[in-house]
Design an enzyme around this catalytic site. Structure first.
Site, PDB file in Angstrom:
ATOM      1  N   HIS A  54       0.443  -1.043   0.199  1.00 26.93           N
ATOM      2  CA  HIS A  54       0.082  -0.277   0.306  1.00 26.93           C
ATOM      3  C   HIS A  54       0.788   0.997   0.019  1.00 26.93           C
ATOM      4  O   HIS A  54       0.290   2.254  -0.735  1.00 26.93           O
ATOM      5  CB  HIS A  54      -0.870  -0.027   1.124  1.00 26.93           C
ATOM      6  CG  HIS A  54      -1.570   0.763   1.191  1.00 26.93           C
ATOM      7  ND1 HIS A  54      -2.368   1.019  -0.029  1.00 26.93           N
ATOM      8  CD2 HIS A  54      -2.295   1.675   2.237  1.00 26.93           C
ATOM      9  CE1 HIS A  54      -4.322   2.002   0.716  1.00 26.93           C
ATOM     10  NE2 HIS A  54      -3.324   2.706   1.721  1.00 26.93           N
ATOM     11  N   ALA A  55       2.159   1.067   0.112  1.00 35.16           N
ATOM     12  CA  ALA A  55       3.350   2.347   0.176  1.00 35.16           C
ATOM     13  C   ALA A  55       3.388   2.893  -1.136  1.00 35.16           C
ATOM     14  O   ALA A  55       3.707   3.680  -1.689  1.00 35.16           O
ATOM     15  CB  ALA A  55       4.174   1.752   0.427  1.00 35.16           C
TER      16      ALA A  55
END
Length: 86
Positions: A54-55
């Protein structure tokens, strides 16, 4: 270096696929897995799993991936003369 991990499990259908992730190392490569296609009613379906960090990717990018994949599937030309082998 741009990389994507891709695998296929053509013998089964599945509702979830989770690969082992080592969170002690940098791990930003998306992981894609698909299973066996199957007939449900008059529609062919296939299970696909997309695991991302998700980064680096968010829901918007995953939505783009699945929308693009769906459009490509819709545009597949099927030869009705092919014999289905099981």
């Amino acid at each position: 270096m741009n990389k994507v991990n891709i695998t296929c499990i053509p013998w089964i259908t599945f509702s979830n696929f989770k690969d082992a992730v080592n969170f002690n190392e940098r791990n930003s490569k998306p992981k894609i897995c698909w299973g066996r296609y199957y007939l449900e009613g008059d529609r062919y379906l296939i299970d696909i799993s997309l695991l991302v960090n998700h980064a680096f990717q968010d829901g918007y990018h995953m939505g783009l991936f699945f929308n693009n994949l769906q459009q490509n599937i819709y545009n597949i030309k099927v030869d009705k003369n092919l014999v289905k082998v099981r």
